[in-house]
Design a protein around this motif. Structure first.
Motif, PDB file in Angstrom:
ATOM      1  N   LEU A  84      29.921 -20.879   2.633  1.00 65.37           N
ATOM      2  CA  LEU A  84      31.225 -20.980   1.970  1.00 65.37           C
ATOM      3  C   LEU A  84      31.952 -22.242   2.407  1.00 65.37           C
ATOM      4  CD1 LEU A  84      32.899 -17.484   1.900  1.00 65.37           C
ATOM      5  CD2 LEU A  84      32.694 -19.081   0.048  1.00 65.37           C
TER       6      LEU A  84
ATOM      7  N   VAL B 229      29.643 -21.194 -10.552  1.00 63.93           N
ATOM      8  CA  VAL B 229      28.209 -20.926 -10.391  1.00 63.93           C
ATOM      9  C   VAL B 229      27.843 -20.847  -8.901  1.00 63.93           C
ATOM     10  CG1 VAL B 229      25.920 -21.786 -10.875  1.00 63.93           C
ATOM     11  CG2 VAL B 229      27.667 -21.945 -12.593  1.00 63.93           C
TER      12      VAL B 229
ATOM     13  N   LEU C 218      29.683 -20.058  -6.247  1.00 62.69           N
ATOM     14  CA  LEU C 218      30.127 -18.834  -5.578  1.00 62.69           C
ATOM     15  C   LEU C 218      29.301 -17.642  -6.042  1.00 62.69           C
ATOM     16  CD1 LEU C 218      33.972 -19.276  -5.410  1.00 62.69           C
ATOM     17  CD2 LEU C 218      32.293 -19.538  -3.625  1.00 62.69           C
ATOM     18  N   ALA C 219      28.888 -17.648  -7.306  1.00 55.63           N
ATOM     19  CA  ALA C 219      28.001 -16.561  -7.753  1.00 55.63           C
ATOM     20  C   ALA C 219      26.681 -16.609  -6.999  1.00 55.63           C
ATOM     21  CB  ALA C 219      27.775 -16.661  -9.257  1.00 55.63           C
ATOM     22  N   ILE C 220      26.168 -17.822  -6.749  1.00 57.39           N
ATOM     23  CA  ILE C 220      24.918 -17.936  -5.980  1.00 57.39           C
ATOM     24  C   ILE C 220      25.125 -17.436  -4.555  1.00 57.39           C
ATOM     25  CG2 ILE C 220      23.321 -19.610  -4.975  1.00 57.39           C
ATOM     26  CD1 ILE C 220      23.547 -21.221  -7.500  1.00 57.39           C
ATOM     27  N   ILE C 221      26.273 -17.792  -3.950  1.00 58.94           N
ATOM     28  CA  ILE C 221      26.529 -17.342  -2.577  1.00 58.94           C
ATOM     29  C   ILE C 221      26.604 -15.819  -2.524  1.00 58.94           C
ATOM     30  CG2 ILE C 221      28.317 -17.296  -0.798  1.00 58.94           C
ATOM     31  CD1 ILE C 221      28.795 -20.193  -1.285  1.00 58.94           C
ATOM     32  N   ILE C 222      27.256 -15.232  -3.531  1.00 62.17           N
ATOM     33  CA  ILE C 222      27.336 -13.765  -3.549  1.00 62.17           C
ATOM     34  C   ILE C 222      25.951 -13.158  -3.713  1.00 62.17           C
ATOM     35  CG2 ILE C 222      28.133 -11.829  -4.947  1.00 62.17           C
ATOM     36  CD1 ILE C 222      30.732 -13.168  -5.260  1.00 62.17           C
ATOM     37  N   ALA C 223      25.120 -13.778  -4.566  1.00 59.26           N
ATOM     38  CA  ALA C 223      23.761 -13.237  -4.755  1.00 59.26           C
ATOM     39  C   ALA C 223      22.958 -13.349  -3.466  1.00 59.26           C
ATOM     40  CB  ALA C 223      23.074 -13.991  -5.895  1.00 59.26           C
TER      41      ALA C 223
ATOM     42  N   HIS D 265      24.187 -13.436  -0.406  1.00 60.37           N
ATOM     43  CA  HIS D 265      24.719 -12.455   0.540  1.00 60.37           C
ATOM     44  C   HIS D 265      24.224 -11.057   0.221  1.00 60.37           C
ATOM     45  CE1 HIS D 265      27.810  -9.562   1.901  1.00 60.37           C
ATOM     46  NE2 HIS D 265      27.693 -10.238   3.008  1.00 60.37           N
ATOM     47  N   ARG D 266      24.064 -10.797  -1.071  1.00 60.95           N
ATOM     48  CA  ARG D 266      23.634  -9.458  -1.463  1.00 60.95           C
ATOM     49  C   ARG D 266      22.179  -9.216  -1.069  1.00 60.95           C
ATOM     50  NH1 ARG D 266      24.854  -8.976  -7.353  1.00 60.95           N
ATOM     51  NH2 ARG D 266      27.032  -8.586  -6.894  1.00 60.95           N
TER      52      ARG D 266
ATOM     53  N   ILE E 113      25.284 -15.400   4.893  1.00 65.06           N
ATOM     54  CA  ILE E 113      25.467 -16.618   4.117  1.00 65.06           C
ATOM     55  C   ILE E 113      25.354 -17.831   5.019  1.00 65.06           C
ATOM     56  CG2 ILE E 113      26.806 -15.628   2.254  1.00 65.06           C
ATOM     57  CD1 ILE E 113      29.298 -16.564   3.696  1.00 65.06           C
TER      58      ILE E 113
END
Lengths: 97, 263
Positions: free
Chosen positions: A26, A72, A74-79, A81-82, A87
Motif C-alpha cells: 500500500l 486497478v 488497489l483491487a490487485i492489492i485486495i486480491a 491480500h485475500r 501485502i
C-alpha cells in the motif's frame, strides 16, 4: 520557476526512494502517487513558464490516468491480500496466483 | 512566491513522512497533506481548475480509496519486518535516491533558471474555457482514450475484486449437523460460547468469565479482543479470597455456563 521544478524533482525522488525502500504494498503504491504528483507540479510550472494551457491539460490527463491506476492497483492489492493474507512485497515473489 | 515558501517545506516534510511512517494510515494522511499542499501551489501558479480537481479527485476520491483499503487490509498487516531479505538494500536505495534527486534538481534547475517569462494572468484568465478548448480541440483523441481507459479500469476492478465462491454455501441445517459432528469427534461444545464475566466494578465484554478455580476463561471474550491484548484481567485470580470483588462471581463450570446461555 526553478524552485517549483526543484520541489517537483524532490517529490519525485522521495517517491522513488519510497518505492525502493518500503515493504508494504500500500505504501509503495502511495509513493507511486507521490511521483505522479511531482510530475504534475512540473507540468503546471512549465505551463506557467510558457504561458499556455497545454501543460495543465497534460496534468489533468495524468490525474485521470492516476485515478484509473489506483482503482486497478488497489483491487490487485485486495486480491493479493485475500489469497496470501499479506501485502508485504517481500512475500509476493511470483505473479502466479 | 510567498505561497511557495510556506507550502514547500510542509509538502517536503509530509512527503518524508511517507518514507518514515510505520503505519499505513499515517502514510496515507501525510500523502493527503502533500496533495493539499500541491493544490495550493496549483492555485498560486495560475491553475485554478487543477486546484479544484486536485482537491476533489486526489484528496477526495483517491485518498478515500486508499483509506478504505487500509481499513480492509492494512491495519492487520502490522509493522514492517525488521529483517531485510536483501542486506544493505535500504542504504543503497537511499543513496541512489539522494543521487537521483541531486542530479534532477541541479540538472533541471540549471537548464531553466530564467524565471517566468509571462505573468500568471496569461494562464489564469479564462482557465476553464481555455482548457476546454484544448481538450475538445487538438487533444480530443487523448480525451477519448481516457474515456476508454476509465471503462477498462472499472471492468478490471470489478473482475479483480470479485470473489468467486469456491465451496457451496452451507445451510443452517448443515451447520447444525457439523456442530454435532464436531462434538462427537473432538468434544467441541455444540452450544453457544460462554458469556463474558461481569464483575462488581466492570460491566463489559472485555472481562473474561472465571472458572471454578478462579482462572479467567479466554474463550468467554471475543477473539479479536484477545488478539489485541485488550482483555481485562480479573482483580483476583485465585480462590479463597473472600470479600474481594471477585467473590460475587459464583463458581460454576464451563458446561453450566453454556446451559444458562441457551435457556
Amino acid at each position: 520557476m526553478s524552485d517549483l521544478l526543484s520541489l517537483s524533482m524532490i517529490l519525485f525522488s522521495i517517491g522513488a526512494v519510497g518505492v525502493l525502500v518500503r515493504r508494504n504494498a500500500l505504501i509503495v503504491f502511495m509513493c507511486v502517487e507521490l511521483m505522479l504528483n511531482g510530475t504534475n507540479l512540473a507540468f503546471v510550472a512549465f505551463a506557467r513558464e510558457h504561458g499556455n494551457l497545454d501543460g495543465q491539460l497534460a496534468a489533468f490527463l495524468v490525474m485521470v490516468v492516476a485515478a484509473a491506476e489506483v482503482v486497478v492497483g488497489l483491487a490487485i492489492i485486495i486480491a493479493i491480500h485475500r489469497s496470501r493474507g499479506s501485502i508485504s512485497v517481500d512475500e509476493v515473489r511470483q505473479v502466479r496466483g | 512566491m510567498t505561497a511557495f515558501g510556506v507550502v514547500a517545506p510542509i509538502v517536503v516534510i509530509a512527503a518524508l513522512g511517507l518514507l518514515f511512517a510505520r503505519k499505513a494510515v499515517h502514510a496515507a494522511l501525510s500523502l493527503a497533506v502533500v496533495m493539499i499542499g500541491l493544490a495550493v501551489l496549483y492555485a498560486a501558479n495560475g491553475a485554478p481548475f487543477l486546484f479544484a480537481v486536485q482537491i476533489i479527485v486526489y484528496t477526495g476520491a483517491i485518498m478515500m480509496l486508499f483509506l478504505f483499503v487500509v481499513m480492509l487490509v492494512g491495519v492487520e498487516s502490522g509493522p514492517e519486518a525488521v529483517t531485510e531479505p536483501l542486506p544493505g538494500q535500504r542504504v543503497a536505495a537511499a543513496l541512489v535516491g539522494l543521487g537521483f534527486g541531486a542530479m534532477l534538481v541541479v540538472g533541471v534547475g540549471q537548464v531553466v533558471a530564467n524565471g517566468f517569462a509571462v505573468p500568471v494572468a496569461a494562464v489564469e484568465d479564462d482557465n476553464v474555457e481555455g482548457l476546454a478548448a484544448l481538450m475538445f480541440g487538438p487533444y480530443v483523441l487523448a480525451f477519448q482514450f481516457t474515456a476508454a481507459l476509465l471503462v477498462t479500469a472499472v471492468l478490471g476492478a470489478m473482475v479483480l475484486a470479485h470473489q468467486e465462491r469456491l465451496t457451496p454455501q452451507l445451510s443452517q441445517a448443515e451447520h447444525a449437523a457439523q456442530r454435532i459432528r464436531d462434538f462427537g469427534t473432538d468434544g467441541k461444545h455444540p452450544g453457544n460460547a460462554p458469556t463474558p464475566g461481569v464483575y462488581a466494578r466492570h460491566n463489559a465484554v472485555d472481562a473474561p468469565a472465571l472458572l471454578p478455580d478462579g482462572t479467567p476463561l479466554e474463550s468467554s471474550v471475543p477473539g479479536a479482543l484477545v488478539r489485541r491484548g485488550q482483555v481485562i484481567r480479573p482483580p483476583v485470580t485465585g480462590p479463597g479470597l473472600g470479600g474481594e470483588p471477585s467473590s460475587d462471581v459464583a463458581p460454576r463450570t464451563d458446561d453450566e455456563t453454556d446451559g444458562e446461555d441457551r435457556s
